[in-house]
Design a protein around this motif. Sequence first.
Motif, mmCIF file in Angstrom:
data_model
loop_
_atom_site.group_PDB
_atom_site.id
_atom_site.type_symbol
_atom_site.label_atom_id
_atom_site.label_comp_id
_atom_site.label_asym_id
_atom_site.label_seq_id
_atom_site.Cartn_x
_atom_site.Cartn_y
_atom_site.Cartn_z
ATOM 1 N N SER A 446 -11.124 50.668 -0.158
ATOM 2 C CA SER A 446 -11.962 51.818 -0.496
ATOM 3 C C SER A 446 -11.144 52.877 -1.221
ATOM 4 C CB SER A 446 -12.570 52.407 0.778
ATOM 5 O OG SER A 446 -13.076 53.701 0.546
ATOM 6 N N GLU A 447 -11.565 53.199 -2.426
ATOM 7 C CA GLU A 447 -10.883 54.265 -3.179
ATOM 8 C C GLU A 447 -11.017 55.602 -2.452
ATOM 9 O OE1 GLU A 447 -10.676 57.714 -5.764
ATOM 10 O OE2 GLU A 447 -12.533 56.873 -4.947
ATOM 11 N N ARG A 448 -12.166 55.844 -1.852
ATOM 12 C CA ARG A 448 -12.384 57.117 -1.158
ATOM 13 C C ARG A 448 -11.444 57.251 0.039
ATOM 14 N NH1 ARG A 448 -17.431 56.393 0.140
ATOM 15 N NH2 ARG A 448 -18.183 57.216 -1.849
ATOM 16 N N ALA A 449 -11.189 56.153 0.724
ATOM 17 C CA ALA A 449 -10.319 56.210 1.907
ATOM 18 C C ALA A 449 -8.860 56.381 1.521
ATOM 19 C CB ALA A 449 -10.502 54.939 2.746
ATOM 20 N N TRP A 450 -8.424 55.741 0.442
ATOM 21 C CA TRP A 450 -7.005 55.712 0.112
ATOM 22 C C TRP A 450 -6.556 56.840 -0.809
ATOM 23 C CZ3 TRP A 450 -3.438 53.049 2.604
ATOM 24 C CH2 TRP A 450 -3.845 51.964 3.375
ATOM 25 N N ARG A 451 -7.480 57.528 -1.478
ATOM 26 C CA ARG A 451 -7.057 58.598 -2.381
ATOM 27 C C ARG A 451 -6.258 59.692 -1.665
ATOM 28 N NH1 ARG A 451 -8.045 60.782 -7.280
ATOM 29 N NH2 ARG A 451 -9.484 59.126 -7.867
#
Length: 918
Positions: A446-451
């Motif tokens: 997930s991009e949202r989790a890792w940003r």
Amino acid sequence: MSTPEAPARIGHIPGGAGNAVVRVAALAPTALDGLRSPRLAAALDGVLTRRDGHRAEGRAIADALHAVIGGLPRDDVRPRVIGLRRALHAGRRPSTGEWTPEIAGRLPAEVSRRISGWLDGAAALATAEDSLPGVLAAARESGLDALLKAAMDPGFRIALGGTSPVLAAELEKWISDPARTPRSGTLTTVARYLARAATKTSPLSTFTTSGPVAWRAGGPAVEVRPVDRSGVFELSYYHLRESIAGFVAEHAAGRVPLALNASAQRLGDQVVYLRGLGVLGLLGGERYCAVPARPSVLALIDQLGAAPGGLPRHVLRERLTGGDGSLDGEVDAFLDHLLDAGLIVSGLPIPHLDDVLAGSAAWLRDSGKAGALPDALERAAAALAARPAIDGSGSYRSRRETVAGRLRELAGFAVPGGPHHAMFASLTTVNVRDTAVTPAPPAVCSERAWRPVAEELDLIRRWIAPFAPHLPARLALTELFGERLRRRGPVPAIVFYREYQQAVTAADEAGAELRGSVLAPAARHPEDSVLASVSRLSDVMTSALAALSPYPHHAAAKSPAAESPAAESPITEGPAARRPAGEVAVHPGALRTAVASYPPWVPEVRSISAFVQPAGTAGGLRAVLNALGTGFGSVRARLDHLTGARRDAGPADHGTGPIYAEFAGRFGISLNDHLRCLPFHLGGTPGLAGHADGARLRIDDLVVRLDEETGLLALATTHGREVRVVHTGAAAREFLPPFSLLLTVLSGETPPLSVLPPPHPSRTAPVDRRCDWPRLTIGSLVAGRARTRFPAQSVPLPRPGEEEARFLLRLAEWRRAEWIPRRCFFRTRSAPEGVDERLARSATPWTRTREKWHKPMYLDFDSPLLVRGFVAALRRPGTALVTFEEALPDPLGGDHHVAELVLDVTAGSRPWTPSLHA
């Protein structure tokens, strides 16, 4: 220098989410469930709980007897009651004279009743303890059944065969005949490998599968997906590929191209060069050499300089003689002399070492060399190029053996008794490294989790600048040579290397300083330096570490906080401090403040690879940072090389900003093979005359100068453009030869291996007692796991003749008293070495793989097999310290596979925006 029109601004260097790699453990942690014995654990806990209660009751009764004894008459009963009290207080059964009906009648009824109950409890406790061997025997039997069942996994058997063929053979015998139980040491080692396959993500075998990451906008932080995986074979024998090139050259004497040494350049009335360029050595490696710049030498350089791939001897001879055959003998002697001197080198016209087998066969055929040798080389190349599936078909192991067998066939073409014959004849599957990879993404993230994690990693990248391992060496070089360069101006890199070699081998304090800072950077603290420019780094380090307050950092640098009493610091020492130290949470703003105060002579590391694991998503993703490494997309470049991925074009250079270059050579280690990840390559490859793809940066283009911005020594081109040379291979930097190592020191792009700086012997916490470090959290990033270190001799080990069940009971009691988690990782090490001890060692350890026991190994105290492995590690000669580290994330719980992400973070690159697809 072949310079494209394009620059190597940092923003154009690969980095970020697009280069993310995921590593997935081969086995699910549930494979270890059967090795655990909840019944044995409960029995041990029950005995210890009962023993604790029994001891507490004994002391309470002894306290009650204290008042009773004062009222007893001074007759023969009183001393026996005193003995009774002492026995109860000590927790031992009273002697026959200390507890009799007469004494029971003289004591208060309640006290007598409690003593009788205490004695009944002692009998029950003894019965419980006596039952432990039977419980252990059942646990051992069920554990062996579970071990055999788990070890039958096809992927595990394949991986074990590549790592330890002898152990794999023993396992196969056991599988074929389950009644034939292997010896204890074999079982213990198989269990250790099984734990590794289920809890760790080392990429150097098929115990782990590496692949690219697929990204999506939301969803779970990491979702592991089943994928088809295959094995990639590589030659792991040190310098084996170079030896094959030399072997082929011997069979084509007279037709092998002669090329100019990649370091050769004219300086005044001399031609200077490095003999053994790209070959590993310590202070004596890559020796500076010079020959007079006579017309004959210059004519040779003119001919070979225009032919980077080299010229066949007969062509070169004809050009040098102008067709006058009477001069052939004289020219041949001239060429032989320069070959011996190392100014010219013979090498096959093959651009890449990983193609040495097929490339050699093709070149031999093109050169008119038909016959059996090209066929044998092609058979070996075909075997090595196989990409067998890792499944249960059984063909994988035969493919691996085929590679070794095809290589052994080459011994038939070597001179019997010669070095090549001995080398080929001795090759086994141990000399064939295999790695499990997949071109398909084995995980979706997930991009949202890792940003947010990526943003905190970028802050870490900037904060670690004072702890870059070779910054002290660069500061030392600047202090020793800076004024010289200020007067003389830029100096050719090869000339500077000669002066550096003279300084680093000097017997004075400055020489010792250089040797320590370059070869053993973790062994000396900057504050101990004899050079002012290096010692002042200690203040910057202290300031940086203060941002982590109250995290204990006196293990790495002196500071006022480090000298405060243990009660005022999260680190605890000694037997009185048993409870773990908890967690220190640091706000990212503290690190930003520290970074803003760094002086210009502490330059940032521009790119890092961060090895991270997800550890829960309550309130947002929490990630654990396992290690740091060189960035610039190097890990992904290695993966793409292994999977055969094609890239439309390599990284571009746009003509402004720093030039970034990687080494063309692989330094005899196939782990350094990867696709090009920087715009330029530097130097050549021993044994080859061909050149890799991409823009070539020549060594004679390099100068050493003072950088205006930092005031440090730095590399530049002769035209004034800054150069940064980066070791982008996967092998440790200890394997770099000295000239290459010096170039990386002057470039400043080597990050530390972890956020927390390594301990220096002069600043370590005491090694003769227990020490605790809390968990360190920076924002949502766990930068350091909680850990506890002990002197190895303080950890219980089996006594001579002691039953295993009794030992496990002692160990369990010790673990409970010391607050060690049931499941954790441990690592052992020898006593810390100072710089003198490190440099006094022979060169041999620098050319060997590091001792594996310093790496974390999984331990479950509820598994007798894993405990045996722990005991074996403690008993290894030289073991002085053992550290227990929390298992975060806990690998048990749920049918999942342990996964680790490798994320690149690069200064000035585009915002961390992955290409979204699932």
